[in-house]
Write an enzyme that holds these catalytic residues in place. Sequence first.
Site, PDB file in Angstrom:
ATOM      1  N   GLU A 182       0.845  -1.212   0.000  1.00 24.17           N
ATOM      2  CA  GLU A 182       0.000   0.000   0.000  1.00 24.17           C
ATOM      3  C   GLU A 182       0.877   1.258   0.000  1.00 24.17           C
ATOM      4  O   GLU A 182       0.661   2.179   0.787  1.00 24.17           O
ATOM      5  CB  GLU A 182      -0.937  -0.015   1.212  1.00 24.17           C
ATOM      6  CG  GLU A 182      -1.998  -1.114   1.136  1.00 24.17           C
ATOM      7  CD  GLU A 182      -3.014  -1.039   2.278  1.00 24.17           C
ATOM      8  OE1 GLU A 182      -2.693  -0.483   3.342  1.00 24.17           O
ATOM      9  OE2 GLU A 182      -4.142  -1.540   2.085  1.00 24.17           O
TER      10      GLU A 182
ATOM     11  N   GLU B 280      -6.959  -7.462  -0.937  1.00 26.64           N
ATOM     12  CA  GLU B 280      -7.413  -7.502   0.456  1.00 26.64           C
ATOM     13  C   GLU B 280      -8.900  -7.189   0.473  1.00 26.64           C
ATOM     14  O   GLU B 280      -9.304  -6.029   0.426  1.00 26.64           O
ATOM     15  CB  GLU B 280      -6.682  -6.471   1.328  1.00 26.64           C
ATOM     16  CG  GLU B 280      -5.217  -6.758   1.561  1.00 26.64           C
ATOM     17  CD  GLU B 280      -4.595  -5.817   2.603  1.00 26.64           C
ATOM     18  OE1 GLU B 280      -5.326  -4.985   3.203  1.00 26.64           O
ATOM     19  OE2 GLU B 280      -3.372  -5.908   2.804  1.00 26.64           O
TER      20      GLU B 280
END
Length: 657
Positions: free
Chosen positions: A186, A268
């Site tokens: 991320e 995710e």
Amino acid sequence: MRALLLLVVLCLLPLTFCDQSTNADWKPFFKIDYDNDQFLLDGKPYRYIAGSVHYFRIPPEYWLDRLAKTAAAGLNAIEFYVPWNFHEIYQGKYTFTGQANVTQFMDIAKELGLNILLRLGPYVCGEWENGGLPWWLLHTPDIRMRTSDPRFLEAVRSWYSVLLPKVVPYLRKNGGPVIMVQVENEYGSFCGCDQNYTIWIRDLFRSYFGQDTLLYTTDGGSEGYLKCGFVPEVYPTVDFGAGDSKAINSSFEAQRKFSAHGPLVNSEFYPGWLVLWGQNGGFNLPSIQEIVKSSKYMYDLGASFNYYMFHGGTNFGYWNGAETQAPVITSYDYSAPLTEAGDPTPKYYAIRDWIGSLSDWPYKPSTVPPATKKRAYGQVTVQKLGTILDLADVISTKCTASEFPLTFEQMNHPFGFVLYRTKLPSSGTNLTASGLKDHGFVMVNYEYQGTMYAAFGNRTNLSLNITAKQGATLSILVENRGRQTYETINDMKGLTRNVTLDGVVLTDWQQCGVNLLNIFKHMKRPAYRPPRRATVKAAASFLPTIYVGKFSADTQEDTFFNPTGWGKGQYLLNKFNVGRYWPSIGPQITLYTPKSLLQSKNTIVMLELEHMGDCEKSNPNRCLVRFDDAPIINVTYTETRPRLQPEPRGPICPPIH
Ligand SMILES: *[C@@H]1O[C@H](CO)[C@@H](O)[C@H](O)[C@H]1NC(C)=O
Ligand SMILES: *[C@@H]1O[C@H](CO)[C@@H](O)[C@H](O)[C@H]1NC(C)=O
Ligand SMILES: *[C@@H]1O[C@H](CO)[C@@H](O)[C@H](O)[C@H]1NC(C)=O
Ligand SMILES: *[C@@H]1O[C@H](CO)[C@@H](O)[C@H](O)[C@H]1NC(C)=O
Ligand SMILES: *[C@@H]1O[C@H](CO)[C@@H](O)[C@H](O)[C@H]1NC(C)=O
Ligand SMILES: *[C@@H]1O[C@H](CO)[C@@H](O)[C@H](O)[C@H]1NC(C)=O
Ligand SMILES: *[C@@H]1O[C@H](CO)[C@@H](O)[C@H](O)[C@H]1NC(C)=O
Ligand SMILES: *[C@@H]1O[C@H](CO)[C@@H](O)[C@H](O)[C@H]1NC(C)=O
Ligand SMILES: *[C@@H]1O[C@H](CO)[C@@H](O)[C@H](O)[C@H]1NC(C)=O
């Protein structure tokens, strides 16, 4: 498409074209078929329904159990991080044994037919201490982690020179289960936005893995995140939770903006969420129906996706990370389909049933291994061994004297607690520790004065009104609650600035790290006698105190340590640091205690920081804890305690001092 047809035709011939074993040049491989927006595994269209399962949060004795249950739901892959700090606690000293035996974990996955999406960091977040980066990087106080700061890159290079060769045999092209390797984590949520750094990671991976290993990135599902998260020639994927078709489309559209072709991937997909101390459990989670509905929608779009988490596990010891408001609780149950103890939930069965209903999904659910047995060992008496001051000589490690207080990092004491002491040069009342991280339990001589703490919720309390005479000994037991994860600040711990008494800087400090494992050794000494009432010094107020207890277990089963009535502290069992408990703030009360930690004769050690639990009236040094057969991790307090809201997540640009 034409090539595929040709292959189908050739395969109908009774010859050797499709018999891979007879073709000496044939090698397994995994890649993207951009023309058809799909993955290819050994040349065949492939997609995954994966689940995140973290070996570092599961006792190794249970790896097979958890992965077998994951496979039994019909999933065909797992995704996990490799947290650097778990394998290199001290610089240059590497651990790959026991719970850190990551290759053994990959072997088990392979045996079960689970492919692996491997997230190598170096930063992993994961709500893990310091986001997986080693604390010792902070020996360079102004280091810029997750950037091309050469001091950071050099440490990463050394680590990868140890880790990456271990991964090579596990790559798909070498016949192993690892089909994709994630670069950073991320990164678009981090203000560093240093593409030179992410490209450097990419090239380092390529130098070990070759050009033919599929690399990918994972970022939040909007263009803003992908902007800095995207790495040229690395496949971009997104992450997001349950939502309606519009929300899901919009996240995948963001992915499409950075790769017009290739498979849609949600790396995710959240069936639950993390929980912080002081926060009521299970806030605003999607319902089981919403989770299945979104899964189905993504599946129908042809996407591959990963449940984060499928099984969460436990932040044992001091391994939990923290967010800006508060630390993450010891349980990483995450409201995942498999509980912290690995038990299937209604969420698990709903996902398994849905996968079982897919006519075009080749990985059929299989019989679910039984839930592990749980046992309530009942009440156990723990006795006061002594206060932290009584036992200072026993538990101390790395004692250092200095003019001004040192941080944990300067002392080379990574985690847990440090006891700071000094003699007061004058009397005074206003004790201020503006640089305290994170909790400080303040004593003058043998009297408790109060607790100071850095940010907890929206509160801090860094000044105390103390009663102190000249020459008295000031002791501050400082707890490192876990370093921040998502924010990537240089989160130094301990007394990070000077301490003042009525504005005067206090000097001549003696500071010692706390090693609670020494208590087990101490109790084994020939001279050791169980504490007796008369030998335990009475104090007018409660000081942080160590309690010890023993219990037998004729059979060993999973159980839950229940410190109801106690305040806050650390619980160890048979020389294993199980974790932090904090029932006075919740929402977690019990601590999962897997059977692998139990023996026929067991010894508990507790460091209690706030107040005693349930103690005998006639002998307040004898108190009770309990071992239950079910967890309590979601209590709701109605009194005025800090009630935290979920952290807003977005690019944060913390200053680096
Ligand atoms: C990891 O586990 C495997 C299988 O049990 C074992 O052979 C190997 O020695 C272990 N590695 C380390 C470093 O302990
Ligand atoms: C990235 O590298 C280029 C070429 O070496 C350099 O000009 C540029 O300043 C670097 N950018 C950053 C953010 O360090
Ligand atoms: C979402 O995308 C799919 C596939 O492109 C399309 O059929 C559908 O209409 C979209 N839905 C919304 C709400 O945008
Ligand atoms: C700060 O701590 C002191 C002593 O423990 C307490 O009296 C005071 O109420 C606390 N202040 C806040 C804002 O929590
Ligand atoms: C902290 O948050 C609570 C609850 O949201 C609020 O009532 C209180 O005013 C806040 N305190 C400060 C100092 O911001
Ligand atoms: C500190 O405590 C003393 C003694 O209890 C009291 O007289 C004084 O007013 C207090 N000071 C502050 C700033 O609260
Ligand atoms: C502590 O105080 C001394 C003397 O005022 C000063 O030289 C030093 O820089 C201070 N240390 C920190 C970390 O602020
Ligand atoms: C205590 O001292 C600190 C630092 O000198 C100061 O900021 C704070 O206002 C003082 N508190 C009181 C109650 O006087
Ligand atoms: C807490 O968890 C238990 C067990 O999963 C559940 O029965 C209960 O309803 C939950 N309580 C709250 C307040 O969410």
